[in-house]
Design an enzyme around this catalytic site. Sequence first.
Site, PDB file in Angstrom:
ATOM      1  CG  HIS A 188      -1.872  -1.152   1.254  1.00 38.23           C
ATOM      2  ND1 HIS A 188      -3.119  -1.085   0.660  1.00 38.23           N
ATOM      3  CD2 HIS A 188      -1.764  -2.401   1.765  1.00 38.23           C
ATOM      4  CE1 HIS A 188      -3.738  -2.256   0.820  1.00 38.23           C
ATOM      5  NE2 HIS A 188      -2.937  -3.063   1.487  1.00 38.23           N
TER       6      HIS A 188
ATOM      7  CG  ASP B 251      -1.207  -6.392   3.816  1.00 38.33           C
ATOM      8  OD1 ASP B 251      -1.475  -5.338   3.181  1.00 38.33           O
ATOM      9  OD2 ASP B 251      -2.018  -6.912   4.611  1.00 38.33           O
TER      10      ASP B 251
HETATM   11 ZN   LIG Z   1      -5.923  -7.140   2.537  1.00 34.76          ZN
END
Ligand SMILES: [Zn+2]
Length: 440
Positions: free
Chosen positions: A62, A307
């Site tokens: 992200h 992640d």
């Molecule tokens: Zn996720």
Amino acid sequence: MILKGGRVIDPASGTDAVLDILLEKDQAVKSGANLSPQFPDETVLDCRGLWILPGLVDIHTHLREPGYEYKETIATGTRAAAAGGITTLACMANTLPVNDTPAVTRYILEKAEQEGIVEVLPIGAATHGLASERLSDIGLMKEAGIVALSDDGVSVGDAGILRIVMEYARRFNLPLIEHCEDPATAKGGVVDEGETGTRMGLRGIPCVSESVIVARDILMARWLGAPIHIAHVSCRASLDLIRWGKDQGVAVTCEATPHHLALTVGDLFQSDYDTRFKVNPPLREEADRQALLAALKEGVIDCIATDHAPHDIQSKMVEFDDAANGISGLETALPLALSAGREAGLTPLETVSRLTVHPARVLNIDRGRLLNGGLSRLVVFNPDEPWEVDPAHFFSRGKNTPFAGKTLRGRVKMTLFDGRRVFVDAANPWGLKPVPDKKA
Ligand SMILES: [Zn+2]
């Protein structure tokens, strides 16, 4: 530049050997024993005792830009990636606005071109606004440069929409990456719903919230003959379903995160409700962690993905129920992955494959390989150097890590991206000393 005497670990070519690496001006990578400089100005680095790996590929990051630049930007996120040895990353679509149109895809790519220092590959939202109501502009986003589809943060909730997404994904040759979480059973949960989580008195997210969607997705993929990639698997039942899918010939792949391989809900309990341990899916019981390690060894888990979910301090400095989910993971991923690999009984070559060629294969991209025509993107790594994680030194804006103060084994010394040094370990640039001239 010549890197002398390092242990070259390149899963794509099956190489695990002490070799010299020569990086030529045209960025070709050559290897051999006892290579010597062709030009007087060539840099020769002594890499004895160090590992040389292909630049890592992170399939799940992200970057927060556009919209959440106070958490991370493409500039800071790609610097964090370089510090972690990652030279290609795929960034999730849950930005503001969501990456559900070609305009947002192009914005990310242009920004990455101007301000990024490693390769950024945008993932497009599967559905408009991640709302599971209508499809995003999949075809136009593909033209603009997305490499995958995902509503990460949530599942594609409506099975009818999921069917159409899978049909589009198949037609456009885009992998669909699913965050598997049934909202009805996970609603309001903040920890694993097991013995430990229950003792903590917090509302739980049971494993079945994940597994029930994993099952649905594998069955749908089998019916449609479409590929499916399961993000951040956290529990044993999901792994059993993925193993079954693979045995059935379904094109199902999956990833695990370094933190799910390293930590359990017990660590959260002992941390005294430290919100830095709050992630989604939540940290599970030790039996699930052991199942993840076994699946990593067995090959049921194809990839290790960070992640990376950076947050501002305010999002974490609140009550546990209200704290944001996620860990700033780019800068600790490689030593954590290798230590999980050691615990699971993998060779370094096997662990590195889960961080390079395997994620590249899921994304249908020619990345993550070093020799035989690979790009001059590589990592010089000291496998034994201990270092204490201090988020104050992170390049990432997200300082949220449960590993703060912990000592990890193995440190990235240098990352090259297309021949350029995008990261050098400034704290201790040991191992990058020039080889002394024999004549001198
Ligand atoms: Zn996720």
